[in-house]
Design a protein around this motif. Structure first.
Motif, short mmCIF file in Angstrom:
data_model
loop_
_atom_site.label_atom_id
_atom_site.label_comp_id
_atom_site.label_asym_id
_atom_site.label_seq_id
_atom_site.Cartn_x
_atom_site.Cartn_y
_atom_site.Cartn_z
N LYS A 14 2.20 -47.97 -6.37
CA LYS A 14 2.80 -49.22 -6.84
C LYS A 14 2.56 -50.29 -5.79
O LYS A 14 2.40 -49.98 -4.61
CB LYS A 14 4.32 -48.99 -7.02
CG LYS A 14 5.05 -50.05 -7.80
CD LYS A 14 6.52 -49.69 -7.93
CE LYS A 14 7.32 -50.91 -8.33
NZ LYS A 14 8.74 -50.73 -8.07
N GLY A 15 2.55 -51.54 -6.22
CA GLY A 15 2.41 -52.63 -5.27
C GLY A 15 0.98 -53.13 -5.16
O GLY A 15 0.11 -52.72 -5.93
N ASN A 16 0.77 -54.05 -4.21
CA ASN A 16 -0.55 -54.68 -4.13
C ASN A 16 -0.88 -55.05 -2.69
O ASN A 16 0.00 -55.21 -1.85
CB ASN A 16 -0.58 -55.93 -5.02
CG ASN A 16 -1.99 -56.23 -5.54
OD1 ASN A 16 -2.98 -55.68 -5.04
ND2 ASN A 16 -2.06 -57.08 -6.55
N ILE A 17 -2.17 -55.15 -2.43
CA ILE A 17 -2.68 -55.66 -1.15
C ILE A 17 -3.65 -56.78 -1.50
O ILE A 17 -4.59 -56.56 -2.26
CB ILE A 17 -3.43 -54.57 -0.35
CG1 ILE A 17 -2.56 -53.33 -0.15
CG2 ILE A 17 -3.93 -55.12 0.97
CD1 ILE A 17 -3.35 -52.10 0.28
N LEU A 18 -3.38 -57.98 -0.98
CA LEU A 18 -4.25 -59.10 -1.31
C LEU A 18 -4.80 -59.74 -0.05
O LEU A 18 -4.08 -59.90 0.94
CB LEU A 18 -3.50 -60.17 -2.11
CG LEU A 18 -2.80 -59.68 -3.39
CD1 LEU A 18 -1.29 -59.77 -3.22
CD2 LEU A 18 -3.25 -60.50 -4.58
N LEU A 19 -6.08 -60.09 -0.11
CA LEU A 19 -6.68 -60.85 0.98
C LEU A 19 -7.09 -62.19 0.40
O LEU A 19 -7.88 -62.24 -0.56
CB LEU A 19 -7.89 -60.10 1.57
CG LEU A 19 -8.54 -60.71 2.81
CD1 LEU A 19 -7.56 -60.78 3.98
CD2 LEU A 19 -9.78 -59.91 3.21
N ASN A 20 -6.54 -63.24 0.93
CA ASN A 20 -6.77 -64.59 0.41
C ASN A 20 -6.50 -64.67 -1.10
O ASN A 20 -7.25 -65.29 -1.86
CB ASN A 20 -8.21 -65.05 0.71
CG ASN A 20 -8.51 -64.98 2.19
OD1 ASN A 20 -7.61 -65.19 3.03
ND2 ASN A 20 -9.74 -64.66 2.53
#
Lengths: 254, 442
Positions: free
Chosen positions: A60-66
């Motif tokens: 679950k969840g997210n990792i975002l770059l820019n």
């Protein structure tokens, strides 16, 4: 544009075991974060998950770059987008020279992952940059002729990681226990290298169990991880409190 | 018409051979019929030649289509000291005038017999590779349709390599070749042997059988370098043997890239005191390729030294069997023998077997061997990928690194580069075709 890494409500399991249980963290280019926590709190799981290690399952969840999610990207694509992980245990590849490895990596990150095939930098250009970084980090030129991490001392392995960081110029770097296994002299040398690379262009998250590296590197933000979550965040004074009172203090005051 | 003793007689007749050569063929043909596929009880279980009948391939057509002697005399303007054999036919032959003047012979067997019978006849009669060594040696000596001799006189050091190149035809023919190398005392030479196919996608199987004998005089040195890069429908059978006299040295390098089924054997006989041999083997097998590789070192004399370093990478359903045998005889005190055979598997379906063996008949020797078969390490791939290197490239770097302990020991720089190039090309394309000019050894 300033690069930024966003970690949102991250839940991660390894071989069926839940390790990260809803972790949030934002890191901007130019900032230094220290991520501290006792053994088993999930620090290394976070580092490996950010880089896209296939063994770590994101529930679950997210990792975002820019603003762009990294979840579907393999490790090489994440690296080409500007993410870097300095390994706690750098892997040995006997037969592959540091120089050949760096050249391949250097050329790869310059492809940018946008699908466009840029002409790779010439060997001379690569060599010039490499010599400049070796000088900056006060490393011997013969170092690059050795096989990758083979027979390296603890200090040499970590310096090699910092050399890679210097060569690849990421916007966000995760340093996983870069201070572990180092004697005080090696620690000072490695910390010195990190300080030389820190600046407006680089966001750093130092993951550490101990406070001692923070005597040499001043973090802007300190976070304490317990049981797969960040339980407390603050300025550099938090690290000093932890040094005096230990992780037990945090656990009691959760 | 299947190949038989009549075929051996017909080849001999067309080549206008003397009766003693015909006799050798007849004897070998007889042995070929009698010998089992594998003689050693140690290895029987591992050898699998099912579905391959050597007698289906035609070794005669090549001979009857050419005027054997006349054409082998023809020379072209090719540079360097080279012989090119296209579909069993010599199409290019060149030896520098200086080497001719120095007494070097580099040409076909029959010319050699005509020019210097006292030199080469004893070598043939002697049979360093005996027809009863194994079934494949017998086949080779019964049905050879091409034979070359390289002779370097006493004390002559030749720096430019001698090159022999075979280009296979994509037909059901058999190219059956023999190479005799005679290095007189104190001479030095490099021999580069390359095998290619005319097309990468042949319509049918073909057979390539070769035997190489190195006769190494006192204090002489031979660097024998071979890159085997035929298409993947060629059956490759090779027997090689060196006989090393006092203080001589042989360095074998073999790169195994092509072939459907490769059965290869190398015997290093260290007969003279202080003689040494080293062997670097690199295998890269893909798809359904099979490699059955056998290396034997026999330490006969005291203070002899040998090293074998074999590295193999197997992908898809490819497999290797590596059989290494170190024999140290009763008089070989002070011998020093080392064997290392290591393989890396890229798929669960790929397979490698190592069968190292030692036979030691005297004390005061050093002998050791190491062997391993391992999968490619996922952590290495992740580490390289975390630096921006795509997975496929990461794997390539890791297999090249794995081969490095053998590659770095290759004594001829050009061969080292050509071999790495072939591995990279095969990795990328997974096809073996006639190489571009720049990938061939120059």
């Amino acid at each position: 544009m300033t690069s930024y890494l966003q970690i949102q409500d991250l839940h991660v399991s390894v071989e069926g075991k839940q390790i990260l249980k809803g972790l949030d963290l934002n890191i901007q280019q130019g900032e230094i974060h220290a991520l501290m926590g006792p053994n088993g709190s999930g620090k290394s799981t976070l580092a490996n998950t950010l880089m896209g290690h296939p063994r770590y399952m994101i529930e679950k969840g997210n990792i975002l770059l820019n603003g762009e999610s990294l979840l579907d990207l393999s490790a090489d694509k994440r690296a080409r987008k500007g993410l870097f992980l300095a390994f706690q245990y750098p892997v040995t590849v006997s037969g592959l020279s540091v120089s050949s490895f760096l050249r391949n990596a250097y050329n790869a990150v310059r492809q940018n992952g946008q699908g466009e095939k840029k002409k790779p930098p010439s060997y001379l250009e690569f060599k010039r940059v490499l010599n400049e970084k070796l000088k900056l980090l006060e490393m011997d030129e013969t170092f690059i002729n050795r096989y990758l991490n083979e027979g390296f001392s603890g200090g040499e392995k970590k310096r090699a990681e910092i050399l890679q960081l210097a060569m690849l110029k990421p916007s966000i770097a995760i340093l996983d226990e870069t201070d572990s296994g180092l004697d005080i002299d090696a620690l000072r040398v490695v910390a010195d290298g990190i300080n030389k690379l820190a600046g407006k262009e680089l966001g750093i998250a130092i993951i550490t169990h101990y406070q001692r590296i923070l005597r040499y590197i001043q973090p802007h933000h300190v976070h304490v991880m317990v049981d797969g979550r960040i339980v407390r965040s603050g300025g550099s004074e938090l690290a000093r409190d932890l040094e005096e009172k230990g992780y037990g203090w945090i656990k009691e005051n959760k | 018409m299947p190949v038989s003793i009549a075929t051996a007689r017909e080849i001999s007749r067309l080549c206008d051979e003397p009766s003693w050569l015909l006799e050798s063929r007849v004897q070998a043909s007889d042995l070929f019929d009698k010998l089992p596929i594998e003689k050693s009880s140690l290895y029987t279980r591992q050898t699998d030649l099912r579905g391959i009948n050597l007698l289906d391939f035609d070794p005669l057509g090549i001979v009857s289509e050419r005027s054997f002697k006349a054409e082998s005399e023809s020379t072209t303007t090719a540079s360097g000291n080279c012989i090119t054999i296209l579909a069993g036919k010599v199409t290019e032959q060149h030896l520098s005038q200086q080497l001719v003047n120095n007494g070097v012979f580099f040409g076909d067997l029959y010319s050699s017999l005509a020019q210097q019978p006292n030199l080469i006849k004893p070598v043939l009669v002697d049979k360093a590779i005996a027809p009863d060594d194994d079934k494949f040696a017998a086949y080779n000596q019964a049905f050879y349709n091409s034979a070359l001799v390289l002779h370097v006189p006493k004390g002559l050091v030749v720096n430019d390599p001698f090159r022999i190149r075979y280009f296979m035809d994509d037909s059901e023919k058999a190219v059956v070749s023999r190479i005799f190398v005679v290095a007189e005392p104190e001479s030095q030479m490099t021999l580069l042997l390359e095998e290619y196919s005319k097309s990468s996608t042949p319509a049918s199987n073909s057979l390539y059988s070769n035997s190489v004998e190195l006769h190494v005089g006192e204090g002489a040195r031979i660097w024998f370098q071979e890159l085997q890069n035929t298409d993947e429908r060629t059956i490759v059978l090779t027997n090689r043997k060196c006989r090393c006299r006092r203080d001589s040295h042989v360095s074998w390098t073999i790169g195994y890239m092509g072939g459907a089924y490769t059965k290869s054997r190398i015997d290093s006989d260290l007969l003279g005191e202080g003689s040494t041999s080293e062997e670097m083997e690199v295998v890269f097998g893909t798809r359904e390729q099979k490699f059955d590789l056998n290396s034997n070192v026999t330490h006969v004399a005291p203070h002899t030294k040998s090293e074998i370093i074999s590295r193999g990478v197997l992908r898809d359903t490819a497999r290797t069997i590596f059989k290494g045998m170190l024999r140290i005889g009763k008089d070989a005190r002070g011998a020093d023998s080392f064997l290392a055979e290591h393989a890396m598997l890229l798929n669960p379906q790929a397979r490698a077997d190592s069968i190292p063996a030692l036979e030691i008949a005297t004390n005061e020797v050093k002998a050791s061997h190491s062997a391993s078969v391992a999968q490619i390490e996922e952590e290495q791939i992740f580490y390289l990928m975390s630096r921006g290197i795509p997975e496929n490239e990461a794997e390539k770097l890791i297999i090249l690194a794995f081969l490095e302990p053998a590659v770095r020991r290759i004594p001829v720089e050009e061969v080292k580069t050509a071999l790495v190039d072939l591995v990279e090309k095969k990795w990328t394309s997974n096809t073996n075709s006639l190489p571009e000019e720049n990938t061939r050894m120059k």
